[in-house]
Design an enzyme around this catalytic site. Sequence first.
Site, PDB file in Angstrom:
ATOM      1  N   PRO A  78       5.076  -2.444  -6.616  1.00 52.32           N
ATOM      2  CA  PRO A  78       5.757  -1.433  -5.802  1.00 52.32           C
ATOM      3  C   PRO A  78       4.870  -0.239  -5.524  1.00 52.32           C
ATOM      4  O   PRO A  78       4.255   0.330  -6.431  1.00 52.32           O
ATOM      5  CB  PRO A  78       6.961  -1.046  -6.667  1.00 52.32           C
ATOM      6  CG  PRO A  78       7.233  -2.262  -7.491  1.00 52.32           C
ATOM      7  CD  PRO A  78       5.878  -2.855  -7.786  1.00 52.32           C
ATOM      8  N   CYS A  79       4.802   0.129  -4.245  1.00 54.24           N
ATOM      9  CA  CYS A  79       3.889   1.206  -3.850  1.00 54.24           C
ATOM     10  C   CYS A  79       4.560   2.569  -3.859  1.00 54.24           C
ATOM     11  O   CYS A  79       3.873   3.595  -3.818  1.00 54.24           O
ATOM     12  CB  CYS A  79       3.333   0.927  -2.450  1.00 54.24           C
ATOM     13  SG  CYS A  79       4.588   0.998  -1.142  1.00 54.24           S
ATOM     14  N   GLN A  80       5.903   2.612  -3.932  1.00 55.33           N
ATOM     15  CA  GLN A  80       6.587   3.889  -3.780  1.00 55.33           C
ATOM     16  C   GLN A  80       6.177   4.909  -4.840  1.00 55.33           C
ATOM     17  O   GLN A  80       6.182   6.111  -4.581  1.00 55.33           O
ATOM     18  CB  GLN A  80       8.105   3.678  -3.815  1.00 55.33           C
ATOM     19  CG  GLN A  80       8.674   3.004  -2.584  1.00 55.33           C
ATOM     20  CD  GLN A  80       8.552   1.484  -2.636  1.00 55.33           C
ATOM     21  OE1 GLN A  80       8.005   0.931  -3.602  1.00 55.33           O
ATOM     22  NE2 GLN A  80       9.046   0.807  -1.617  1.00 55.33           N
ATOM     23  N   PHE A  82       3.335   5.580  -5.793  1.00 56.15           N
ATOM     24  CA  PHE A  82       2.028   6.177  -5.486  1.00 56.15           C
ATOM     25  C   PHE A  82       1.962   6.724  -4.069  1.00 56.15           C
ATOM     26  O   PHE A  82       0.950   7.261  -3.645  1.00 56.15           O
ATOM     27  CB  PHE A  82       0.921   5.124  -5.660  1.00 56.15           C
ATOM     28  CG  PHE A  82       0.970   4.425  -6.988  1.00 56.15           C
ATOM     29  CD1 PHE A  82       0.495   5.048  -8.125  1.00 56.15           C
ATOM     30  CD2 PHE A  82       1.516   3.159  -7.107  1.00 56.15           C
ATOM     31  CE1 PHE A  82       0.555   4.422  -9.363  1.00 56.15           C
ATOM     32  CE2 PHE A  82       1.575   2.517  -8.329  1.00 56.15           C
ATOM     33  CZ  PHE A  82       1.106   3.149  -9.472  1.00 56.15           C
TER      34      PHE A  82
END
Length: 330
Positions: A78-80, A82
């Site tokens: 999950p990128c959220q 960062f």
Amino acid sequence: MPLRKSIVSNPTVVDLFSGAGLLSYAFLREGFSVVRAIEWERIAAETYAHNLGPHVECEDVRKVTPSGRCDVLVAGPPCQGFSTLNQQRTGDRRRTLTLEVARWASVLRPKIVVVENVANFVGTYTWKNLVRRLEALGYNVTFVKCNALDFGVPQRRLRSFTFASKIGDPDVIPLRFSSVRNVAEAWDGLPKFPDGKNNHFAPTPSELTLKRFCHIPYGGDKRDVMRHAPELAPPSWWSVGCEATDVWGRMTWESPSNTLRTNLYNPSKGRYVHPEQNRVISLREAARLHSISDSWEFVGKHTQVARQIGNSVPPRLGRAVARAVYRFFV
């Protein structure tokens, strides 16, 4: 260390945090064999299975026991945690999921590990921790930052790819090429108005939303509403001022889109308004801007499909990365 080729026919891939399967798809198209995929979100896993097969497991990666071997381990955690939209949330638990990659690598012993995330991921404490763990397993680690626009995706989307390799210096730089570059080219051949077929669907705007759309000119945004119809602007617009100028933004035909996020159906979240029509872009139009083939079939409600698109790696960018990795095996 010079590049050491590892001659393997159809190198095997395990995909963690696989989402709807578009990174797996990219590696499949470049000659790899994807043998296992893990995705915790049920609808995304169903889209994966529908398009690529039953080897995807709908599970929390932290609760799955790694087993077997593979040549390449890919992961899109999950990128959220960062994202630039989430910089203040230092305690976001999604960041720790990334370290699962090292746990899996220690068991599967892949020759190459590829971790995809937002550009801001590189340099964070979590990224440095992951690098230390991979280096302790004997990997050489490097990274690249790529704009999807440079790979034929008609979308400005900056991502990072961290490479860890045991078969040579991990200087894998995806080969750049140009193809579709703007909105007009991406939508060529689609019905002008959404017909509901193959996810060519856009929500009907509310009365207030429609009034706001009518005051947004070609390439314009919420500032035009504030200037010409201030009574339609909520208090939050005035308090924020000129920040977040892409929200309620109208696309232009001759330009690529901005980054498509998971809430691309919501005009208050980005530049997602159609260049001419008073509506947000359709899901199929979004898929085209993401370089997703019309043959790809999504499972789920409209909001779930939007999430699958926004969370995925554009296939043209994914294929460039896969093609570069494949050079290690032939």
